[in-house]
Motif scaffolding. Structure first.
Motif, PDB file in Angstrom:
ATOM      1  N   GLU A 108      -3.091  11.360 -14.532  1.00  0.00           N
ATOM      2  CA  GLU A 108      -2.343  11.637 -15.766  1.00  0.00           C
ATOM      3  C   GLU A 108      -0.896  11.184 -15.674  1.00  0.00           C
ATOM      4  O   GLU A 108      -0.367  10.553 -16.601  1.00  0.00           O
ATOM      5  N   LYS A 109      -0.241  11.484 -14.571  1.00  0.00           N
ATOM      6  CA  LYS A 109       1.191  11.247 -14.440  1.00  0.00           C
ATOM      7  C   LYS A 109       1.553   9.834 -14.003  1.00  0.00           C
ATOM      8  O   LYS A 109       2.676   9.381 -14.235  1.00  0.00           O
ATOM      9  N   LEU A 110       0.600   9.145 -13.361  1.00  0.00           N
ATOM     10  CA  LEU A 110       0.953   7.878 -12.744  1.00  0.00           C
ATOM     11  C   LEU A 110      -0.096   6.786 -12.920  1.00  0.00           C
ATOM     12  O   LEU A 110       0.170   5.731 -13.504  1.00  0.00           O
ATOM     13  N   GLY A 127     -14.282  20.487  -3.462  1.00  0.00           N
ATOM     14  CA  GLY A 127     -15.078  21.155  -4.481  1.00  0.00           C
ATOM     15  C   GLY A 127     -14.728  20.814  -5.906  1.00  0.00           C
ATOM     16  O   GLY A 127     -15.476  21.159  -6.822  1.00  0.00           O
ATOM     17  N   LEU A 128     -13.603  20.136  -6.127  1.00  0.00           N
ATOM     18  CA  LEU A 128     -13.217  19.763  -7.488  1.00  0.00           C
ATOM     19  C   LEU A 128     -13.614  18.319  -7.756  1.00  0.00           C
ATOM     20  O   LEU A 128     -13.341  17.433  -6.947  1.00  0.00           O
ATOM     21  N   LYS A 129     -14.228  18.083  -8.892  1.00  0.00           N
ATOM     22  CA  LYS A 129     -14.683  16.735  -9.219  1.00  0.00           C
ATOM     23  C   LYS A 129     -13.497  15.845  -9.573  1.00  0.00           C
ATOM     24  O   LYS A 129     -12.421  16.328  -9.946  1.00  0.00           O
ATOM     25  N   GLN A 130     -13.708  14.555  -9.452  1.00  0.00           N
ATOM     26  CA  GLN A 130     -12.664  13.613  -9.816  1.00  0.00           C
ATOM     27  C   GLN A 130     -12.334  13.751 -11.297  1.00  0.00           C
ATOM     28  O   GLN A 130     -13.215  13.855 -12.142  1.00  0.00           O
ATOM     29  N   GLY A 131     -11.040  13.808 -11.582  1.00  0.00           N
ATOM     30  CA  GLY A 131     -10.585  13.976 -12.949  1.00  0.00           C
ATOM     31  C   GLY A 131     -10.389  15.414 -13.368  1.00  0.00           C
ATOM     32  O   GLY A 131      -9.842  15.681 -14.447  1.00  0.00           O
ATOM     33  N   ASP A 132     -10.837  16.368 -12.545  1.00  0.00           N
ATOM     34  CA  ASP A 132     -10.590  17.776 -12.863  1.00  0.00           C
ATOM     35  C   ASP A 132      -9.083  17.976 -13.025  1.00  0.00           C
ATOM     36  O   ASP A 132      -8.294  17.514 -12.201  1.00  0.00           O
ATOM     37  N   PRO A 133      -8.636  18.644 -14.091  1.00  0.00           N
ATOM     38  CA  PRO A 133      -7.198  18.804 -14.317  1.00  0.00           C
ATOM     39  C   PRO A 133      -6.474  19.561 -13.209  1.00  0.00           C
ATOM     40  O   PRO A 133      -5.253  19.458 -13.081  1.00  0.00           O
ATOM     41  N   ASN A 172       0.859  -1.182   0.000  1.00  0.00           N
ATOM     42  CA  ASN A 172       0.000   0.000   0.000  1.00  0.00           C
ATOM     43  C   ASN A 172       0.895   1.230   0.000  1.00  0.00           C
ATOM     44  O   ASN A 172       1.712   1.406   0.907  1.00  0.00           O
ATOM     45  N   CYS A 173       0.747   2.062  -1.010  1.00  0.00           N
ATOM     46  CA  CYS A 173       1.625   3.225  -1.178  1.00  0.00           C
ATOM     47  C   CYS A 173       0.804   4.502  -1.327  1.00  0.00           C
ATOM     48  O   CYS A 173      -0.206   4.521  -2.035  1.00  0.00           O
ATOM     49  N   ILE A 174       1.271   5.566  -0.673  1.00  0.00           N
ATOM     50  CA  ILE A 174       0.649   6.886  -0.780  1.00  0.00           C
ATOM     51  C   ILE A 174       1.545   7.770  -1.639  1.00  0.00           C
ATOM     52  O   ILE A 174       2.765   7.816  -1.431  1.00  0.00           O
ATOM     53  N   PHE A 175       0.925   8.496  -2.580  1.00  0.00           N
ATOM     54  CA  PHE A 175       1.682   9.354  -3.495  1.00  0.00           C
ATOM     55  C   PHE A 175       1.278  10.813  -3.333  1.00  0.00           C
ATOM     56  O   PHE A 175       0.110  11.129  -3.114  1.00  0.00           O
ATOM     57  N   ALA A 176       2.265  11.692  -3.487  1.00  0.00           N
ATOM     58  CA  ALA A 176       2.016  13.133  -3.512  1.00  0.00           C
ATOM     59  C   ALA A 176       1.752  13.575  -4.943  1.00  0.00           C
ATOM     60  O   ALA A 176       2.248  12.972  -5.901  1.00  0.00           O
ATOM     61  N   ALA A 177       0.975  14.646  -5.069  1.00  0.00           N
ATOM     62  CA  ALA A 177       0.679  15.222  -6.384  1.00  0.00           C
ATOM     63  C   ALA A 177       1.183  16.655  -6.414  1.00  0.00           C
ATOM     64  O   ALA A 177       0.669  17.512  -5.703  1.00  0.00           O
ATOM     65  N   ASP A 191       3.624  27.332  -8.948  1.00  0.00           N
ATOM     66  CA  ASP A 191       3.883  26.072  -9.648  1.00  0.00           C
ATOM     67  C   ASP A 191       3.167  25.981 -10.989  1.00  0.00           C
ATOM     68  O   ASP A 191       3.326  24.998 -11.718  1.00  0.00           O
ATOM     69  N   GLY A 192       2.349  26.995 -11.303  1.00  0.00           N
ATOM     70  CA  GLY A 192       1.632  26.995 -12.569  1.00  0.00           C
ATOM     71  C   GLY A 192       0.374  26.159 -12.579  1.00  0.00           C
ATOM     72  O   GLY A 192      -0.176  25.865 -13.643  1.00  0.00           O
ATOM     73  N   CYS A 193      -0.106  25.775 -11.384  1.00  0.00           N
ATOM     74  CA  CYS A 193      -1.300  24.931 -11.306  1.00  0.00           C
ATOM     75  C   CYS A 193      -2.586  25.738 -11.431  1.00  0.00           C
ATOM     76  O   CYS A 193      -3.618  25.205 -11.854  1.00  0.00           O
ATOM     77  N   PHE A 194      -2.547  27.012 -11.057  1.00  0.00           N
ATOM     78  CA  PHE A 194      -3.699  27.915 -11.148  1.00  0.00           C
ATOM     79  C   PHE A 194      -3.201  29.277 -11.629  1.00  0.00           C
ATOM     80  O   PHE A 194      -2.076  29.683 -11.308  1.00  0.00           O
ATOM     81  N   PRO A 195      -4.037  30.026 -12.354  1.00  0.00           N
ATOM     82  CA  PRO A 195      -3.595  31.330 -12.870  1.00  0.00           C
ATOM     83  C   PRO A 195      -3.430  32.394 -11.791  1.00  0.00           C
ATOM     84  O   PRO A 195      -2.505  33.202 -11.854  1.00  0.00           O
ATOM     85  N   THR A 196      -4.320  32.421 -10.800  1.00  0.00           N
ATOM     86  CA  THR A 196      -4.237  33.413  -9.724  1.00  0.00           C
ATOM     87  C   THR A 196      -4.600  32.745  -8.409  1.00  0.00           C
ATOM     88  O   THR A 196      -5.240  31.679  -8.375  1.00  0.00           O
TER      89      THR A 196
END
Length: 254
Positions: free
Chosen positions: A95-97, A80-86, A43-48, A176-181
């Motif tokens: 996407e990455k793993l 508040g973000l649905k599963q799969g939201d970029p 069982n492994c936990i990953f950071a995003a 990190d470029g994940c959100f514009p503001t």
């Protein structure tokens, strides 16, 4: 490569983040195969986070890893973000793993669910298993997962909890470029708590770039305190930290 030790943390410093990522992935693959000699699955936990990109790219490219024996979890996600939201962490890791290799199971946090109920659900999943490896980073404010200094608790009774993100954490998501503001960054998230993270049998902490220098120095050389949540790693056995020289700065000369 330079190798140092800070209490329980074995620190490995590489010239570039690409070298760092490849080395961490190589060591992680060895660790996975070693642990599986005595267990049928892990069982492994990953950071995003973008900080994990080099590591994840190298790890998924390693065809020797028996992914079909690994159950995957992740350590946090936005409310508040649905599963799969970029912009979601489950979307990032998918996407990455998760979409790249054949895990035995993938267990996602649902940001659209009622936060308290989802915290209880995901916490029960983690409470029901032994965590063998946690792959993490360190935030610019010293957080691990979304345990920011204001909400971090080394003795947290909860396994997963809803937290309000501090301004430094939210600004990092913009950096990190994940959100514009910063206004686009959700204010709340669900996070696996510190006692659960550090209960893992092995920890790999991957921390590149100069933006993480101050937090890394605080974690490795400052007080062990919730003011720098990552400092608890110094008291956590079997912790390996991988950084590049940009992150290390003058740390390697101390």
């Amino acid at each position: 490569m330079k190798q140092l030790r800070f209490d329980e943390v074995e620190l490995f410093v590489y010239d570039t983040r690409e070298e760092m990522g490849k080395a961490a992935a190589r060591d992680a693959a060895v660790c996975i195969k070693e642990l599986l000699k005595e267990r049928s699955e892990l069982n492994c936990i990953f950071a995003a986070a973008p900080s994990q990109n080099d590591f994840l790219a190298a790890l998924t490219a390693d065809v020797s890893v028996p992914w079909e024996k690994i159950n995957a979890y992740h350590m946090d996600d936005y409310v508040g973000l649905k599963q799969g939201d970029p912009h979601s962490f489950n979307g990032f890791l998918s996407e990455k793993l998760f979409s790249k290799v054949p895990f035995k199971s993938v267990n996602l946090i649902d940001g659209e669910a009622d936060p308290d109920k989802e915290a209880a659900r995901y916490g029960a999943l983690l409470d029901g298993v032994r965590i063998h490896i946690t792959f993490m980073g360190i935030g610019e404010n010293g957080h691990i997962a979304f345990n920011d200094p204001g909400v971090a608790d080394f003795k947290d009774a909860k396994t997963v909890k809803k937290v309000k993100l501090d301004p430094v954490c939210r600004q990092q998501q913009v950096n990190d470029g994940c959100f514009p503001t910063i206004a686009d960054v959700p204010e709340y998230a669900l996070t696996v708590t510190i006692p659960t993270l550090v209960s893992s049998e092995r920890i790999f902490c991957i921390v590149p770039t100069a933006k993480k220098h101050d937090a890394t120095c605080a974690a490795l050389t400052g007080p062990v305190s919730e003011t720098c949540p990552a400092s608890i790693l110094r008291k956590t056995k079997h912790t390996r930290m991988y950084i590049d020289t940009a992150c290390a700065g003058n740390l390697i000369n101390k």
